[in-house]
Design a protein around this motif. Structure first.
Motif, PDB file in Angstrom:
ATOM      1  N   VAL A  67      -5.725  11.364   0.299  1.00  0.00           N
ATOM      2  CA  VAL A  67      -5.361  10.489   1.533  1.00  0.00           C
ATOM      3  C   VAL A  67      -4.236   9.065  -0.031  1.00  0.00           C
ATOM      4  O   VAL A  67      -5.608   8.828  -0.214  1.00  0.00           O
ATOM      5  N   LEU A  68      -2.944   9.730   0.624  1.00  0.00           N
ATOM      6  CA  LEU A  68      -2.447   8.482  -0.067  1.00  0.00           C
ATOM      7  C   LEU A  68      -2.045   7.263   0.349  1.00  0.00           C
ATOM      8  O   LEU A  68      -1.301   7.630   1.679  1.00  0.00           O
ATOM      9  N   ARG A  69      -2.103   6.373  -0.051  1.00  0.00           N
ATOM     10  CA  ARG A  69      -1.732   5.263   0.866  1.00  0.00           C
ATOM     11  C   ARG A  69      -0.905   3.840   0.002  1.00  0.00           C
ATOM     12  O   ARG A  69      -1.433   3.685  -1.263  1.00  0.00           O
ATOM     13  N   LEU A  70      -0.004   3.206   0.909  1.00  0.00           N
ATOM     14  CA  LEU A  70       1.016   2.410  -0.153  1.00  0.00           C
ATOM     15  C   LEU A  70       0.938   0.611   0.640  1.00  0.00           C
ATOM     16  O   LEU A  70       1.203   0.561   2.058  1.00  0.00           O
ATOM     17  N   LEU A  71       0.159  -0.246  -0.233  1.00  0.00           N
ATOM     18  CA  LEU A  71      -0.420  -0.954   0.356  1.00  0.00           C
ATOM     19  C   LEU A  71       0.695  -2.266   0.453  1.00  0.00           C
ATOM     20  O   LEU A  71       0.845  -2.301  -0.690  1.00  0.00           O
ATOM     21  N   ALA A  72       1.328  -3.082   1.143  1.00  0.00           N
ATOM     22  CA  ALA A  72       2.051  -4.208   0.649  1.00  0.00           C
ATOM     23  C   ALA A  72       0.718  -5.696   0.128  1.00  0.00           C
ATOM     24  O   ALA A  72      -0.210  -4.867  -0.033  1.00  0.00           O
ATOM     25  N   PRO A  73       1.979  -6.852  -0.489  1.00  0.00           N
ATOM     26  CA  PRO A  73       1.237  -7.733  -1.005  1.00  0.00           C
ATOM     27  C   PRO A  73      -0.431  -8.145   0.005  1.00  0.00           C
ATOM     28  O   PRO A  73      -1.225  -8.749   0.227  1.00  0.00           O
ATOM     29  N   ASP A  74       0.124  -7.882   1.621  1.00  0.00           N
ATOM     30  CA  ASP A  74      -0.538  -8.754   2.165  1.00  0.00           C
ATOM     31  C   ASP A  74      -1.619  -7.902   2.839  1.00  0.00           C
ATOM     32  O   ASP A  74      -2.484  -7.800   3.264  1.00  0.00           O
ATOM     33  N   GLY A  75      -1.852  -6.566   2.129  1.00  0.00           N
ATOM     34  CA  GLY A  75      -3.253  -5.779   2.617  1.00  0.00           C
ATOM     35  C   GLY A  75      -2.789  -4.601   3.523  1.00  0.00           C
ATOM     36  O   GLY A  75      -3.207  -3.684   3.634  1.00  0.00           O
ATOM     37  N   SER A  76      -1.657  -4.980   4.035  1.00  0.00           N
ATOM     38  CA  SER A  76      -1.201  -3.740   5.327  1.00  0.00           C
ATOM     39  C   SER A  76      -0.469  -2.723   4.541  1.00  0.00           C
ATOM     40  O   SER A  76       0.388  -2.539   3.576  1.00  0.00           O
ATOM     41  N   GLN A  77      -0.700  -1.650   5.617  1.00  0.00           N
ATOM     42  CA  GLN A  77      -0.226  -0.443   4.840  1.00  0.00           C
ATOM     43  C   GLN A  77       1.622   0.030   4.831  1.00  0.00           C
ATOM     44  O   GLN A  77       1.820  -0.438   6.618  1.00  0.00           O
ATOM     45  N   LEU A  78       2.154  -0.061   5.044  1.00  0.00           N
ATOM     46  CA  LEU A  78       3.804   0.420   4.576  1.00  0.00           C
ATOM     47  C   LEU A  78       3.759   2.045   4.492  1.00  0.00           C
ATOM     48  O   LEU A  78       4.801   2.423   5.574  1.00  0.00           O
ATOM     49  N   VAL A  79       3.080   2.712   4.207  1.00  0.00           N
ATOM     50  CA  VAL A  79       3.115   4.425   4.578  1.00  0.00           C
ATOM     51  C   VAL A  79       2.414   5.095   3.595  1.00  0.00           C
ATOM     52  O   VAL A  79       1.312   4.503   2.424  1.00  0.00           O
ATOM     53  N   GLY A  80       2.199   6.142   4.323  1.00  0.00           N
ATOM     54  CA  GLY A  80       0.840   6.714   3.899  1.00  0.00           C
ATOM     55  C   GLY A  80       1.081   8.762   4.366  1.00  0.00           C
ATOM     56  O   GLY A  80       2.289   8.433   4.758  1.00  0.00           O
ATOM     57  N   GLY A 100      10.257  -5.373  -0.573  1.00  0.00           N
ATOM     58  CA  GLY A 100      10.966  -6.485  -0.101  1.00  0.00           C
ATOM     59  C   GLY A 100      10.377  -7.515  -0.632  1.00  0.00           C
ATOM     60  O   GLY A 100      11.431  -8.580  -0.758  1.00  0.00           O
ATOM     61  N   GLN A 101       9.291  -7.836  -0.544  1.00  0.00           N
ATOM     62  CA  GLN A 101       8.961  -9.065  -0.921  1.00  0.00           C
ATOM     63  C   GLN A 101       8.461  -8.892  -1.746  1.00  0.00           C
ATOM     64  O   GLN A 101       7.847  -7.894  -2.069  1.00  0.00           O
ATOM     65  N   PRO A 102       8.166 -10.188  -3.416  1.00  0.00           N
ATOM     66  CA  PRO A 102       7.587 -10.587  -4.218  1.00  0.00           C
ATOM     67  C   PRO A 102       5.847 -10.276  -3.585  1.00  0.00           C
ATOM     68  O   PRO A 102       5.666 -10.696  -3.243  1.00  0.00           O
ATOM     69  N   GLY A 103       5.337  -9.772  -5.107  1.00  0.00           N
ATOM     70  CA  GLY A 103       3.404  -9.861  -4.881  1.00  0.00           C
ATOM     71  C   GLY A 103       3.534  -8.140  -5.266  1.00  0.00           C
ATOM     72  O   GLY A 103       4.291  -7.847  -5.981  1.00  0.00           O
ATOM     73  N   ARG A 104       1.961  -7.659  -5.940  1.00  0.00           N
ATOM     74  CA  ARG A 104       1.814  -6.869  -6.266  1.00  0.00           C
ATOM     75  C   ARG A 104       1.346  -5.889  -5.364  1.00  0.00           C
ATOM     76  O   ARG A 104       0.325  -6.115  -4.106  1.00  0.00           O
ATOM     77  N   TYR A 105       1.826  -4.960  -4.901  1.00  0.00           N
ATOM     78  CA  TYR A 105       1.752  -3.740  -4.168  1.00  0.00           C
ATOM     79  C   TYR A 105       0.632  -3.055  -4.907  1.00  0.00           C
ATOM     80  O   TYR A 105       0.471  -2.271  -6.121  1.00  0.00           O
ATOM     81  N   GLN A 106      -0.242  -1.760  -4.006  1.00  0.00           N
ATOM     82  CA  GLN A 106      -1.534  -0.442  -4.440  1.00  0.00           C
ATOM     83  C   GLN A 106      -1.157   0.603  -3.936  1.00  0.00           C
ATOM     84  O   GLN A 106      -0.525   0.194  -2.679  1.00  0.00           O
ATOM     85  N   LEU A 107      -1.064   1.442  -4.311  1.00  0.00           N
ATOM     86  CA  LEU A 107      -1.101   2.578  -3.877  1.00  0.00           C
ATOM     87  C   LEU A 107      -2.716   3.082  -3.739  1.00  0.00           C
ATOM     88  O   LEU A 107      -3.384   3.249  -5.089  1.00  0.00           O
ATOM     89  N   VAL A 108      -3.483   3.453  -2.813  1.00  0.00           N
ATOM     90  CA  VAL A 108      -4.355   3.655  -2.800  1.00  0.00           C
ATOM     91  C   VAL A 108      -4.770   4.903  -2.577  1.00  0.00           C
ATOM     92  O   VAL A 108      -4.350   5.754  -1.667  1.00  0.00           O
ATOM     93  N   VAL A 109      -5.216   6.307  -3.364  1.00  0.00           N
ATOM     94  CA  VAL A 109      -5.838   7.179  -3.276  1.00  0.00           C
ATOM     95  C   VAL A 109      -7.356   7.667  -3.131  1.00  0.00           C
ATOM     96  O   VAL A 109      -8.124   7.155  -3.820  1.00  0.00           O
ATOM     97  N   ASP A 110      -7.481   8.289  -1.246  1.00  0.00           N
ATOM     98  CA  ASP A 110      -8.423   8.814  -1.261  1.00  0.00           C
ATOM     99  C   ASP A 110      -9.036   9.977  -1.437  1.00  0.00           C
ATOM    100  O   ASP A 110      -7.910  11.241  -1.568  1.00  0.00           O
ATOM    101  N   PHE A 111      -9.670  10.034  -2.850  1.00  0.00           N
ATOM    102  CA  PHE A 111     -10.076  12.258  -2.515  1.00  0.00           C
ATOM    103  C   PHE A 111     -11.087  12.595  -1.611  1.00  0.00           C
ATOM    104  O   PHE A 111     -12.425  11.418  -2.090  1.00  0.00           O
TER     105      PHE A 111
END
Length: 125
Positions: A67-80, A100-111
Motif C-alpha cells: 500500500v503506497l500513500r503520499l502524505l502532505a506536510p500536515d500528515g493528510s493523505q493526498l493520494v494512494g 501546492g504548499q511548501p513542506g516535507r512530503y512523505q511516501l509511505v509504503v506498507d508491505f
C-alpha cells in the motif's frame, strides 16, 4: 567454512521471515522484493508554492500486498494506491503526485508479505 555457510543461511532465513528480502533501492532502481514486511518512508522537500512532487512508476505483484500513500506536510493523505494481485491482473501503474504548499512530503509504503517488483521514480512539476 561449513559453519560460516550455515550461519549465512540462518541469517538469510531469519531476514526472510521477519523483514523479507529486498534487492535494490525503491526510489533509485527497480527493486525486487521477496516476502517484504513492514513500512518504508521516503521524504521529498518542497520549497516553493505551487510546486508538485511525487512518484511515478509501476508494480508487478506475485503475491502479498503493498500500500503506497503520499502524505502532505500536515500528515493528510493526498493520494494512494494498493498493489495486489486481482484476478489475472498483476501489474499496476503508479502515479502518486501532489503538492501546492511548501513542506516535507512523505511516501509511505506498507508491505504485507509482498513479493514482486516495485519501480518508482521521483517526479517534480
Amino acid at each position: 567454512m561449513r559453519l560460516l555457510l550455515i550461519a549465512l543461511v540462518a541469517a538469510l532465513a531469519l531476514l526472510y521471515v521477519t523483514l523479507g528480502l529486498r534487492f535494490g533501492y525503491v526510489t533509485l532502481t527497480p527493486t525486487w522484493l521477496v516476502n517484504a514486511q513492514g513500512q518504508n518512508r521516503y521524504t521529498l522537500e518542497v520549497y516553493e508554492d505551487g510546486q508538485r512532487v511525487g512518484y511515478r512508476g509501476r508494480c508487478e505483484v506475485q503475491s502479498g500486498r503493498a500500500v503506497l500513500r503520499l502524505l502532505a506536510p500536515d500528515g493528510s493523505q493526498l493520494v494512494g494506491r494498493t498493489c495486489q494481485k486481482v484476478g489475472d491482473r498483476d501489474e499496476w501503474t503508479l502515479h502518486l503526485v501532489g503538492g501546492g504548499q511548501p513542506g516535507r512530503y512523505q511516501l509511505v509504503v506498507d508491505f504485507d508479505a509482498y513479493t514482486g517488483l516495485l519501480d518508482l521514480s521521483e517526479t517534480r512539476d
